[in-house]
Design a protein around this motif. Structure first.
Motif, PDB file in Angstrom:
ATOM      1  N   TYR A  41       0.836  -1.205   0.000  1.00  0.00           N
ATOM      2  CA  TYR A  41       0.000   0.000   0.000  1.00  0.00           C
ATOM      3  C   TYR A  41       0.867   1.249   0.000  1.00  0.00           C
ATOM      4  O   TYR A  41       0.676   2.140  -0.820  1.00  0.00           O
ATOM      5  CB  TYR A  41      -0.889  -0.043   1.247  1.00  0.00           C
ATOM      6  N   TYR A  42       1.861   1.276   0.887  1.00  0.00           N
ATOM      7  CA  TYR A  42       2.662   2.489   1.097  1.00  0.00           C
ATOM      8  C   TYR A  42       4.042   2.442   0.449  1.00  0.00           C
ATOM      9  O   TYR A  42       4.792   3.420   0.546  1.00  0.00           O
ATOM     10  CB  TYR A  42       2.838   2.733   2.594  1.00  0.00           C
ATOM     11  N   ALA A  43       4.404   1.333  -0.182  1.00  0.00           N
ATOM     12  CA  ALA A  43       5.709   1.235  -0.840  1.00  0.00           C
ATOM     13  C   ALA A  43       5.509   0.775  -2.272  1.00  0.00           C
ATOM     14  O   ALA A  43       4.441   0.285  -2.645  1.00  0.00           O
ATOM     15  CB  ALA A  43       6.609   0.261  -0.088  1.00  0.00           C
ATOM     16  N   ASP A  44       6.542   0.930  -3.084  1.00  0.00           N
ATOM     17  CA  ASP A  44       6.467   0.426  -4.450  1.00  0.00           C
ATOM     18  C   ASP A  44       6.352  -1.094  -4.426  1.00  0.00           C
ATOM     19  O   ASP A  44       6.717  -1.747  -3.448  1.00  0.00           O
ATOM     20  CB  ASP A  44       7.705   0.846  -5.236  1.00  0.00           C
ATOM     21  N   THR A  45       5.871  -1.651  -5.519  1.00  0.00           N
ATOM     22  CA  THR A  45       5.704  -3.095  -5.570  1.00  0.00           C
ATOM     23  C   THR A  45       7.057  -3.794  -5.657  1.00  0.00           C
ATOM     24  O   THR A  45       8.078  -3.183  -5.993  1.00  0.00           O
ATOM     25  CB  THR A  45       4.830  -3.494  -6.769  1.00  0.00           C
ATOM     26  N   TYR A  46       7.060  -5.069  -5.347  1.00  0.00           N
ATOM     27  CA  TYR A  46       8.307  -5.834  -5.319  1.00  0.00           C
ATOM     28  C   TYR A  46       8.854  -6.035  -6.728  1.00  0.00           C
ATOM     29  O   TYR A  46       8.153  -6.500  -7.619  1.00  0.00           O
ATOM     30  CB  TYR A  46       8.074  -7.205  -4.680  1.00  0.00           C
ATOM     31  N   LYS A 101      15.179   0.111  -2.456  1.00  0.00           N
ATOM     32  CA  LYS A 101      14.020   0.969  -2.190  1.00  0.00           C
ATOM     33  C   LYS A 101      13.509   0.758  -0.774  1.00  0.00           C
ATOM     34  O   LYS A 101      13.434  -0.379  -0.288  1.00  0.00           O
ATOM     35  CB  LYS A 101      12.898   0.675  -3.183  1.00  0.00           C
ATOM     36  N   LEU A 102      13.103   1.863  -0.151  1.00  0.00           N
ATOM     37  CA  LEU A 102      12.541   1.776   1.191  1.00  0.00           C
ATOM     38  C   LEU A 102      11.099   1.265   1.142  1.00  0.00           C
ATOM     39  O   LEU A 102      10.389   1.459   0.163  1.00  0.00           O
ATOM     40  CB  LEU A 102      12.567   3.146   1.869  1.00  0.00           C
ATOM     41  N   SER A 103      10.694   0.638   2.247  1.00  0.00           N
ATOM     42  CA  SER A 103       9.311   0.171   2.336  1.00  0.00           C
ATOM     43  C   SER A 103       8.609   0.866   3.497  1.00  0.00           C
ATOM     44  O   SER A 103       8.281   2.049   3.400  1.00  0.00           O
ATOM     45  CB  SER A 103       9.266  -1.353   2.487  1.00  0.00           C
ATOM     46  N   ILE A 104       8.402   0.171   4.589  1.00  0.00           N
ATOM     47  CA  ILE A 104       7.603   0.661   5.713  1.00  0.00           C
ATOM     48  C   ILE A 104       8.336   0.368   7.018  1.00  0.00           C
ATOM     49  O   ILE A 104       9.302  -0.396   7.038  1.00  0.00           O
ATOM     50  CB  ILE A 104       6.219  -0.027   5.733  1.00  0.00           C
ATOM     51  N   PRO A 105       7.894   0.957   8.125  1.00  0.00           N
ATOM     52  CA  PRO A 105       8.540   0.671   9.406  1.00  0.00           C
ATOM     53  C   PRO A 105       8.336  -0.787   9.832  1.00  0.00           C
ATOM     54  O   PRO A 105       7.218  -1.310   9.789  1.00  0.00           O
ATOM     55  CB  PRO A 105       7.841   1.622  10.385  1.00  0.00           C
ATOM     56  N   LEU A 106       9.426  -1.417  10.231  1.00  0.00           N
ATOM     57  CA  LEU A 106       9.385  -2.765  10.790  1.00  0.00           C
ATOM     58  C   LEU A 106       9.520  -2.659  12.305  1.00  0.00           C
ATOM     59  O   LEU A 106      10.528  -2.167  12.809  1.00  0.00           O
ATOM     60  CB  LEU A 106      10.509  -3.627  10.220  1.00  0.00           C
ATOM     61  N   ILE A 107       8.493  -3.093  13.005  1.00  0.00           N
ATOM     62  CA  ILE A 107       8.472  -3.051  14.471  1.00  0.00           C
ATOM     63  C   ILE A 107       8.175  -4.462  14.954  1.00  0.00           C
ATOM     64  O   ILE A 107       7.161  -5.053  14.571  1.00  0.00           O
ATOM     65  CB  ILE A 107       7.400  -2.075  14.982  1.00  0.00           C
ATOM     66  N   ALA A 124       9.852   0.658  21.342  1.00  0.00           N
ATOM     67  CA  ALA A 124      10.513  -0.272  20.428  1.00  0.00           C
ATOM     68  C   ALA A 124      11.051   0.463  19.211  1.00  0.00           C
ATOM     69  O   ALA A 124      10.431   1.408  18.715  1.00  0.00           O
ATOM     70  CB  ALA A 124       9.535  -1.352  19.990  1.00  0.00           C
ATOM     71  N   PRO A 125      12.206   0.044  18.710  1.00  0.00           N
ATOM     72  CA  PRO A 125      12.743   0.652  17.493  1.00  0.00           C
ATOM     73  C   PRO A 125      11.786   0.500  16.321  1.00  0.00           C
ATOM     74  O   PRO A 125      11.128  -0.524  16.159  1.00  0.00           O
ATOM     75  CB  PRO A 125      14.035  -0.143  17.247  1.00  0.00           C
ATOM     76  N   SER A 126      11.699   1.546  15.511  1.00  0.00           N
ATOM     77  CA  SER A 126      10.873   1.548  14.306  1.00  0.00           C
ATOM     78  C   SER A 126      11.798   1.834  13.135  1.00  0.00           C
ATOM     79  O   SER A 126      12.209   2.969  12.923  1.00  0.00           O
ATOM     80  CB  SER A 126       9.785   2.622  14.415  1.00  0.00           C
ATOM     81  N   THR A 127      12.144   0.793  12.386  1.00  0.00           N
ATOM     82  CA  THR A 127      13.131   0.910  11.320  1.00  0.00           C
ATOM     83  C   THR A 127      12.457   0.776   9.965  1.00  0.00           C
ATOM     84  O   THR A 127      11.816  -0.250   9.686  1.00  0.00           O
ATOM     85  CB  THR A 127      14.214  -0.174  11.458  1.00  0.00           C
ATOM     86  N   GLN A 128      12.579   1.785   9.134  1.00  0.00           N
ATOM     87  CA  GLN A 128      12.022   1.720   7.785  1.00  0.00           C
ATOM     88  C   GLN A 128      12.987   0.909   6.919  1.00  0.00           C
ATOM     89  O   GLN A 128      13.983   1.409   6.424  1.00  0.00           O
ATOM     90  CB  GLN A 128      11.811   3.116   7.201  1.00  0.00           C
ATOM     91  N   VAL A 129      12.662  -0.359   6.719  1.00  0.00           N
ATOM     92  CA  VAL A 129      13.549  -1.285   6.033  1.00  0.00           C
ATOM     93  C   VAL A 129      13.310  -1.243   4.535  1.00  0.00           C
ATOM     94  O   VAL A 129      12.342  -0.647   4.048  1.00  0.00           O
ATOM     95  CB  VAL A 129      13.348  -2.722   6.569  1.00  0.00           C
ATOM     96  N   SER A 130      14.167  -1.917   3.800  1.00  0.00           N
ATOM     97  CA  SER A 130      13.998  -1.995   2.354  1.00  0.00           C
ATOM     98  C   SER A 130      12.844  -2.940   2.016  1.00  0.00           C
ATOM     99  O   SER A 130      12.391  -3.740   2.845  1.00  0.00           O
ATOM    100  CB  SER A 130      15.280  -2.499   1.690  1.00  0.00           C
TER     101      SER A 130
END
Length: 468
Positions: free
Chosen positions: A151-156, A164-170, A177-183
């Motif tokens: 929804y919020y990132a480009d398609t795979y 490319k960045l995707s969304i926060p991984l928690i 807790a750390p919120s890291t915007q992973v690829s």
């Protein structure tokens, strides 16, 4: 984001202990107020109104899969931008309040994190029961992350997913807790790992349809691998899902039993939805944007025209209606609808596409027609055939888009196909005398994060994946 997680944890704990959140936070080091038994944590999965709401309304608006009234278009500028494919609109600025998709999903993820962190040490349970609950939460977390990343990132795309960045991984329910915007690649790897770890412990038959079973795990794996263009693995897991549940609901029988009401042009009497908790096609059940007994979204005349002639599923769900100056297809079912879970018909159609892509055209069409026989009225039914791969895939995708309308799947498929470039998806229409179009390479296919998330990203940073 931190305040959101604070309220989430409070509501979870208060629902179990009936104590105040401040008391809970003060007492966490003592361990005196934390839910401890398996039943305490298992009850969180049953909280369907918080943890099983899948709101993808703006994706539905972009696809024009739901009818939007003139009044809504006049006051909701974000909906207007997506529904009318306005390339000039700055959707980042417009997305000041449409936060349901983001926060409902992360609220559910926080719940599933809480279960995952604690399930294996719960009391009043044996190891098998602990592992089962842990596995169910992992699948639900993976499903929530899949919706968000699509929804919020480009398609795979394998060639760009690592950059490319995707969304926060928690991965923790802790409010700090750390919120890291992973690829994108890292997010897909995480999703696949969650499901891989869960599969050995998922039950063939789950406690409720809200609890993922083994069929859910296989079917979701097939969905993820299809999105990654890994047709070999998608086919393998679609077959495994169908081995768990290959039932198809007979919509022609539903139509025949209710034909008098359905075909009465002056009757808009609501019929009970068969697509709820007990739908025979369910692997697992999750709501759409509305987590209550309700009717479906209406659809436009243009969208209705994409259904096959004699499609009993369509005829049973919508009927043309004019209200004032607006004519549309009115929803005629009421009850519950499995928009956010996974059903057997998706597994069938994943299998059909994968067979077609492998050159097994006749086999692919046999699978497609197996679905259609339960949908198309007998007087209108004819087996579909295809002379080549392109004809087969187009026929399969047409049925899939209609079968899974009002879910995130057609949106995911369109993005996947656009990235591939062989079967791109684009739209055009005339609305109130003005021509509009949506190109396959439009930036509109990626939704912007809500401003509340970017302004308050919690314990991390958050970068938009689309310019406007």
């Amino acid at each position: 984001m931190k305040n959101i997680y604070y309220s989430i944890i409070c509501s979870l704990i208060m629902s179990i202990t009936f104590t105040s959140c401040e008391d809970y936070l003060d007492d966490v080091p003592k361990g005196s107020k934390i839910p401890q038994t398996l039943a305490d944590f298992e009850a969180l999965i049953r909280n369907e109104y918080t943890n099983h709401t899948v709101n993808v309304n703006q994706a539905l608006n972009l696809l024009n899969d739901k009818y939007v009234t003139a009044a809504t278009l006049a006051f909701d500028r974000l909906t207007n931008a997506n529904y009318l494919w306005d390339e000039s609109a700055n959707r980042i600025e417009l997305n000041m309040s449409d936060e349901g998709t983001y926060y409902f999903s992360y609220s559910a993820i926080s719940t599933f994190n809480l279960i995952i962190e604690n399930a294996l040490v719960t009391t009043e349970a044996d190891e098998g029961e602990q592992r089962e609950l842990w596995a169910e939460a992992k699948v639900l977390r993976a499903m929530s992350y899949f919706n968000l990343v699509n929804y919020y990132a480009d398609t795979y795309e394998a060639s760009t997913a690592a950059s490319k960045l995707s969304i926060p991984l928690i991965t923790s329910a802790n409010i700090n807790a750390p919120s890291t915007q992973v690829s994108i690649q890292e997010m897909y790897d995480f999703i696949l790992k969650d499901v891989e770890e869960a599969l050995p412990y998922l039950p063939a038959v789950s406690q409720t349809v809200l609890h993922p079973n083994l069929g859910t795990g296989y079917a979701f794996y097939a969905r993820v691998y299809l999105q990654m263009n890994n047709y070999t693995e998608a086919l393998r897991y679609a077959d495994m899902a169908l081995a768990e549940n290959d039932a198809l609901y007979d919509w022609t029988s539903f139509y025949n039993a209710n034909e008098t009401i359905i075909e009465n042009p002056d009757s808009y009497t609501s019929l009970p939805s068969p697509m709820g908790y007990n739908y025979v096609e369910n692997y697992n059940y999750r709501h759409g944007a509305v987590a209550r007994f309700a009717s479906e979204n209406d659809i436009s005349i243009e969208r209705a025209e994409r259904f096959e002639t004699g499609d009993a599923r369509f005829l049973s769900r919508w009927k043309i209606r004019t209200v004032g100056a607006e004519t549309f297809y009115k929803a005629t079912l009421s009850g519950n609808f499995n928009y956010g879970g996974i059903t057997s018909v998706e597994a069938y159609l994943i299998k059909a596409e994968c067979l077609a892509r492998d050159g097994a055209i006749n086999d692919a069409m046999d699978v497609l027609n197996q679905v259609r026989k339960t949908r198309i009225l007998v007087d209108e039914y004819e087996d579909l055939t295809a002379a080549n791969k392109a004809e087969a895939i187009n026929a399969i995708l047409k049925t899939k888009n209609n079968e899974l309308i009002l879910t995130i799947v057609p949106f995911c498929d369109a993005r996947r196909l656009n990235a591939e470039g062989i079967y791109p998806v684009s739209f055009s229409k005339t609305f109130n005398g003005t021509a509009y179009s949506l190109a396959s390479d439009s930036h509109l296919w990626t939704m912007p994060f809500p401003q509340g998330a970017t302004d308050n990203p919690g314990n991390g940073t958050l970068t938009q994946n689309v310019e406007k």
